[in-house]
Design an enzyme around this catalytic site. Structure first.
Site, mmCIF file in Angstrom:
data_model
loop_
_atom_site.group_PDB
_atom_site.id
_atom_site.type_symbol
_atom_site.label_atom_id
_atom_site.label_comp_id
_atom_site.label_asym_id
_atom_site.label_seq_id
_atom_site.Cartn_x
_atom_site.Cartn_y
_atom_site.Cartn_z
ATOM 1 N N GLY A 88 41.084 117.986 31.374
ATOM 2 C CA GLY A 88 40.256 117.141 32.374
ATOM 3 C C GLY A 88 40.917 117.174 33.830
ATOM 4 N N THR A 129 40.345 117.092 21.889
ATOM 5 C CA THR A 129 40.607 117.960 20.398
ATOM 6 C C THR A 129 40.006 117.256 19.403
ATOM 7 O OG1 THR A 129 42.613 118.599 21.589
ATOM 8 C CG2 THR A 129 42.343 119.004 19.170
ATOM 9 N N ASN A 162 49.785 111.093 25.110
ATOM 10 C CA ASN A 162 48.954 111.673 23.938
ATOM 11 C C ASN A 162 50.231 112.257 22.978
ATOM 12 O OD1 ASN A 162 47.256 112.571 22.060
ATOM 13 N ND2 ASN A 162 46.216 113.862 23.247
ATOM 14 N N SER A 187 44.100 113.929 29.276
ATOM 15 C CA SER A 187 44.792 114.160 28.190
ATOM 16 C C SER A 187 45.068 112.715 27.438
ATOM 17 C CB SER A 187 46.442 114.503 28.625
ATOM 18 O OG SER A 187 47.133 114.464 27.380
ATOM 19 N N GLY A 188 44.992 112.718 26.116
ATOM 20 C CA GLY A 188 44.681 111.587 25.154
ATOM 21 C C GLY A 188 43.045 110.868 25.228
ATOM 22 N N SER A 245 48.722 116.303 22.486
ATOM 23 C CA SER A 245 47.780 116.886 23.660
ATOM 24 C C SER A 245 48.042 118.334 23.790
ATOM 25 C CB SER A 245 48.922 116.198 24.731
ATOM 26 O OG SER A 245 48.248 116.933 26.155
ATOM 27 N N SER A 246 46.681 118.798 24.071
ATOM 28 C CA SER A 246 46.635 120.072 24.076
ATOM 29 C C SER A 246 47.051 120.773 25.535
ATOM 30 C CB SER A 246 45.086 120.769 23.956
ATOM 31 O OG SER A 246 44.670 120.408 22.854
ATOM 32 N N GLU A 270 43.269 116.166 36.770
ATOM 33 C CA GLU A 270 44.443 115.439 36.480
ATOM 34 C C GLU A 270 44.883 115.160 38.002
ATOM 35 O OE1 GLU A 270 47.400 117.875 34.676
ATOM 36 O OE2 GLU A 270 46.386 117.865 32.701
#
Length: 1108
Positions: free
Chosen positions: A387, A112, A157, A107-108, A160-161, A389
């Site tokens: 991704g 996206t 982020n 994330s970040g 973040s998605s 984690e």
């Protein structure tokens, strides 16, 4: 040499990690940091792109960059995400290979944004056209909608998605997009009810409260104050740099573009508001006679408002929060819910309501963007998913996310090796097996149908009896204890009994990216993902169409006692489908890396990047690529790049490119074991060999540059010398002339002085002699004087005679010179007589032309197109220009005769021409019609005296029109009045005013391109006149009506000119619904006039006669 910087020319670090020497984790990180510090955020590992998030805007995504990378070889330019997107698109278009682009990272890291860049590049380079542009716009606008409902602000982020997204973009045989299909994976629905500190709920909640109008919030029974809602985190309600209100408007616009109807948008907002209201419902315990506690709703106001939004009976939902009905075959058992169970039921309903809404929106978007054609399509898939984690506290969500990444890593290694093997076989190179870590054993540990962790979790959830997270961990300790990648403190494996880093309620899995510690708390509940049947049935009873679609299991006709599939089972099945889909496509990889945790630019935290490099398996990827041959290049490109290293191949090689490369490598004495020849490429085994060639090329380029500089400098010096030599000759010649002239003048002056002195001396000598003689012989002086006088007179006569002779010579010489000049002139005259005669003739013709033109000028009427014929072709340009000048002068004279009233009519005609000429088929028939304005003579006709008295202002236009009824498409006669400030519609029979609309409330006018008289007056949203919706009208004098409306709006300084939209399909707002008015050419029911027919609740179809 090359005009653009290629991969090998890029001197900032190494552009391709496969060529990194020496290869180690430290050198890998150092190369990434060096390139990041110089704004080079993209690096290759073979065909894999590493993207480091710069956390700022860089000028590398301009339209010029798109054109630079368009149709270029992957390694031809410096590393860029556009190069990978172009390679994938060209392979799909030219080679008919389905593609997929896999974007991974934590994330970040910029996943996206990377997916947006890929889609925007493909949209920019594919075909153009109205339909193609519409499809591209819908595909691109699906992103803001999904981001609003599926993204949230996290500590890592701001956007973040919180779901995985896979989009299949479908193309036709030309490479133009036809549509797409979106699949979503694992929405983090637990975020709806609870967010970690410093994070937010999904964006749409904050956007709705900030950007919706007061009227909309009132309808949704919401307040702008975020603090009034329990489901919204207060410590990070606003994000710096993010305008939630503007984003809400963007989302609304995107939903309209994608294809959401207005009632669907309202239904979605009602459900979002219902989730917020649901979070404010609180419970209190209430004791029963049997001693058990029962939950009751504290304040029923939020419950009431939520039920009103969804159309649910309050008593039904309130009972569902207090009781639970369990059915087994023919028996039903109803049990009460305590406060904790009631809160669990409330949160479960909120999570299910939001996640099902999100899934419905994905399905709805797919319905709009799906390709309509039935033929086979080319497909490009774009995967944007979580991704790997590794957090301090990892739970069920991290487990299945990491399971998905294990599967992606497995397919990545398999497809990479397969691609390498296929290329070696295709090029005729011997294939050698490559040793690598195969994570299939980890995937088997997690997904095995019998002994896998997911299977055991499902088995534990489904078995009767008491089921807890601890019993699930005990089962894992029993079955997986001997597995080499499973670790638990309570397992039978004694080596972990004293491992204090491993808590008792946790287990650890050694993933390919490192060890991850999972806390089992919540595994069973999250996998069950239960929603009580009472709540499903209560939702199904709602008087709300969308709610019924979201909870189909609540239907009494579909009662199913079978337990629904678990979350883990569903995710495993969807991941399996995804893997099978990816196996059929050619993969392209983008590995996203986050450089720091501060979301700041210019900061590169090596420990954080090293952690990501490890769990993304990038070093493993480089080793796989380097196990065979580190570099390969087509013979043509190789020869073009290194041909200057060999005298035999420089500057031009005449034979085949492969022979040239063989001669080149032999001349450079490169060891044969360092390279191999394929069918179309040369393969170089060691990067040192490539660097040796690059070093030799660099030295050779320096030598060539020095040679070019030497030749250029020599040429420049020679040119300068010759210029100076020529200048010196000219200067010397002029100086010698000047010196000789000066010398001549000096000699002449000296001669004149000497002559004057000599004559003076002679005169003085003669004077002295005469004086002497006079003193000596005074008597003889007189005769002597007479003699001297006589001599003087003789000398004078002689001089005069000589002067006459000289004058005669001069006259004769002058006449002779004149004779010679006249002879020369005769020659000259004979040579130029033709030109003089020609000029004289032309002047006479032009004179005659102007005189005839004056006699035969046409009439002063501007529409008279006659003009005298030109007598000669060489006067063509003058003839045309005079005709133009005469016409302009004639028009000016004609205009000077206009009255103000006549001038206004012609100005309106000109305005109508600019608005409708070549745009609407009705316009040509209106040219000959005069714009009268008051066709009803409303000021004089006593029939309209009442109507005239009701209108205070001067009537600019009065006519009878038809108002179209939405229900049946038929027209009702109305009187149409236009004043300077308003539009008035009145009943034709009674003259009663039906509607009065101020011109300031008009937003636009829509008409078709056909020869019909239909037009729509569209009103501004929120205005008082817009309560009943827009007006759909029909008139034979449409051109005059809209022209006058446009001129009135343009003359008003308080508003912008009225927008006139000309299209064969437009939307008209009727109260709360939007109806599409579509114009088609056909055979109307009324013969030669257009007719309107209602097709359905959303469509009015107007049949217009075909124009001949």
């Amino acid at each position: 040499m090359e005009g653009k910087a290629s991969l090998l020319d890029n001197m900032i670090g190494v552009g391709d990690m496969v060529l990194l020497e020496p290869l180690s984790e430290d050198s890998f990180l150092e190369n990434l940091k060096k390139r990041f510090d110089h704004n080079e955020i993209y690096t290759y590992i073979g065909s894999v792109v590493i993207s480091v998030n710069p956390y700022r805007s860089l000028p590398i995504y301009t339209p010029e960059k798109v054109e630079e990378y368009r149709n270029r070889n992957f390694y031809e330019l410096s590393p860029h995400i556009y190069a990978l997107a172009d390679e994938a698109y060209r392979s799909l278009r030219d080679q008919d290979k389905d593609q997929c682009i896999l974007i991974t990272g934590e994330s970040g890291a910029g996943k996206t944004e990377a997916s947006k860049l890929v889609m925007s590049y493909v949209a920019a380079v594919c075909g153009k056209g109205q339909e193609v542009n519409k499809v591209k716009e819908q595909l691109l606008q699906s992103n803001p909608v999904l981001e609003a409902f599926g993204n949230a602000k996290t500590v890592r982020n701001d956007n973040s998605s919180r779901f995985g997204k896979y989009m299949d973009i479908e193309f036709d045989f030309k490479g133009d997009p036809l549509g797409g299909v979106i699949s979503n994976y694992l929405l983090e629905k637990s975020r709806v009810v609870k967010q970690p500190r410093g994070e937010r709920n999904f964006h749409v909640f904050y956007q709705l409260l900030s950007g919706a109008s007061d009227e909309t919030l009132k309808k949704l029974k919401l307040d702008r104050d975020v603090s009034k809602y329990n489901y919204l985190c207060l410590d990070s309600a606003s994000v710096s740099g993010v305008d939630d209100a503007a984003n809400f408007r963007t989302v609304r616009n995107a939903m309209q573009i994608v294809g959401f109807m207005e009632d669907e948008v309202q239904s979605v907002l009602q459900l979002v508001a219902a989730v917020l209201k649901l979070g404010n419902i609180e419970f209190k315990p209430e004791s029963r006679s049997n001693g058990l506690d029962e939950s009751r709703v504290k304040d029923k106001n939020d419950l009431k408002e939520m039920c009103e939004l969804l159309g649910i009976e309050q008593s039904v939902l309130e009972r569902a929060f207090s009781y639970r009905t369990v059915e087994a075959k023919s028996e039903k058992v109803s049990t009460t819910l305590n406060v904790a169970q009631a809160y669990y039921a409330r949160d479960a309903l909120a999570k299910n309501l939001y996640s099902r809404l999100f899934s419905w929106m994905v399905t709805r978007i797919n319905g709009s963007i799906k390709a309509q054609a039935k033929t086979r399509h080319k497909v490009m898939g774009v995967l944007d998913i979580y991704g790997f984690e590794i957090f301090e506290d990892n739970s069920f969500e991290q487990f299945i996310i990491n399971y998905c990444n294990e599967k992606l890593q497995q397919i990545f290694i398999e497809l990479t090796l397969r691609e390498e093997q296929e290329e070696y076989i295709r090029e005729g190179i011997e294939w050698t097996n490559i040793e690598y870590f195969n994570n299939a054993v980890i995937c088997d540990l997690m997904e095995n149908n019998q002994n896998g962790i997911l299977a055991m979790l499902d088995e534990e959830c489904l078995r009767p009896g008491t089921v807890t997270d601890e019993t699930f961990l005990d089962k894992l300790n029993t079955i997986c204890a001997e597995h080499q990648h499973f670790e638990s403190r309570l397992s039978k494996n004694s080596k972990f009994l004293t491992d204090h880093s491993l808590p008792h309620n946790c287990f650890r899995i050694q993933h390919y990216a490192g060890k991850v510690l999972y806390r089992v708390e919540g595994f069973v509940d999250k996998n069950n993902d239960l929603l009580y049947r009472d709540l499903s049935q209560a939702m199904y009873k709602a008087n709300h169409n969308l709610i019924k679609q979201l909870f189909p299991e609540g239907s009494p006709a579909k009662i199913n006692l079978k337990r629904p599939p678990t979350a883990g089972f569903q995710f495993k099945a969807s991941v399996g489908t995804l893997m099978r889909n990816l196996q059929t496509k050619n993969p392209n990889y983008i590995r996203c890396i986050k450089p720091n945790d501060k979301k700041a630019s210019h900061i590169f935290t090596e420990s954080l990047v090293c952690h990501q490099v490890r769990y993304l398996g990038l070093m493993e990827n480089v080793r796989v690529r380097r196990a065979g041959y580190a570099f390969r290049q087509a013979y043509e490109a190789c020869l073009e790049r290194y041909k200057m290293l060999c005298k035999k191949t420089w500057p031009h090689w005449k034979g085949p490119a492969r022979q040239g490369v063989e001669v080149l490598m032999a001349d450079l004495k490169v060891p044969p074991e360092e390279y191999s020849y394929g069918r179309s490429k040369i393969f170089i085994r060691n990067p040192r060999t490539l660097f040796f060639l690059e070093e030799r090329r660099r030295q050779c380029l320096q030598d060539l540059a020095a040679l070019i500089q030497k030749i250029y400098r020599g040429w420049k010096c020679r040119r300068q010398f010759l210029l100076m030599k020529k200048s010196q000759v000219v200067v010397a010649a002029w100086y010698r002339r000047y010196a000789q002239e000066k010398k001549y003048k000096k000699i002449k002056h000296a001669t004149t002085v000497m002559q004057s002195y000599a004559r003076g001396w002679q005169a003085r000598k003669l004077l002295r002699q005469l004086k002497h003689q006079k003193r000596i012989w005074p008597d003889a002086a007189l005769p002597l004087c007479k003699h001297s006088a006589l001599s003087a007179r003789r000398e004078l006569r002689r001089l005069k005679e000589e002067a006459r002779r000289k004058h005669a010579v001069a006259v004769i010489w002058a006449y002779w010179q004149g004779l010679k000049v006249r002879r020369e002139y005769r020659k000259f005259f004979r040579a130029n007589a033709g030109r003089k005669i020609y000029n004289f003739t032309v002047q006479r013709i032009i004179q005659k032309y102007f005189l005839n033109l004056r006699k035969n000028l046409p009439s002063m009427s501007p529409i008279d197109k006659s003009w005298p014929t030109r007598p000669y072709s060489f006067l063509d340009g003058v003839h045309t220009e005079l005709r133009r000048i005469f016409h302009l002068w004639r028009c000016k004279k004609y205009r000077s005769q206009f009255t103000e009233e006549k001038k206004a009519v012609y100005e309106e005609k000109l305005e109508a021409s600019e608005l409708f000429k070549d745009k609407k088929a009705l316009y040509p028939s209106s040219v000959s019609q005069s714009f009268k304005g008051d066709y009803l003579e409303i000021n004089k006709n006593p029939k309209y005296q009442k109507l005239h008295s009701a209108v205070d202002e001067k009537v600019l236009l009065a006519d009878t029109i038809s108002k179209i009824n939405r229900a049946n498409g038929k027209g009702t006669p109305r009187i149409f009045l236009l004043t300077k400030k308003s539009v008035v519609l009145a009943d034709q029979k009674t003259g009663q005013v039906k509607a009065s609309v101020p011109l300031l409330d008009l937003a636009s006018v829509s008409v078709s391109k056909q020869s019909d008289g239909f037009f729509a007056l569209k009103l501004k949203e929120g205005s008082a006149s817009a309560v009943k919706g827009d007006f759909l009208l029909s008139s034979e004098r449409l051109i005059e009506i809209i022209t006058k409306l446009y001129r009135l709006s343009a003359a008003n300084a308080e508003r912008v000119p009225l927008s006139v939209d000309i299209s064969d399909e437009f939307l008209v707002q009727f109260k709360n619904d939007k109806v599409c008015v579509k114009f088609i050419q056909g055979s109307p029911r009324n013969g030669n006039s257009a007719s309107c027919k209602r097709k359905n609740n959303r469509l009015l179809e107007v049949s217009v006669p075909s124009t001949p």
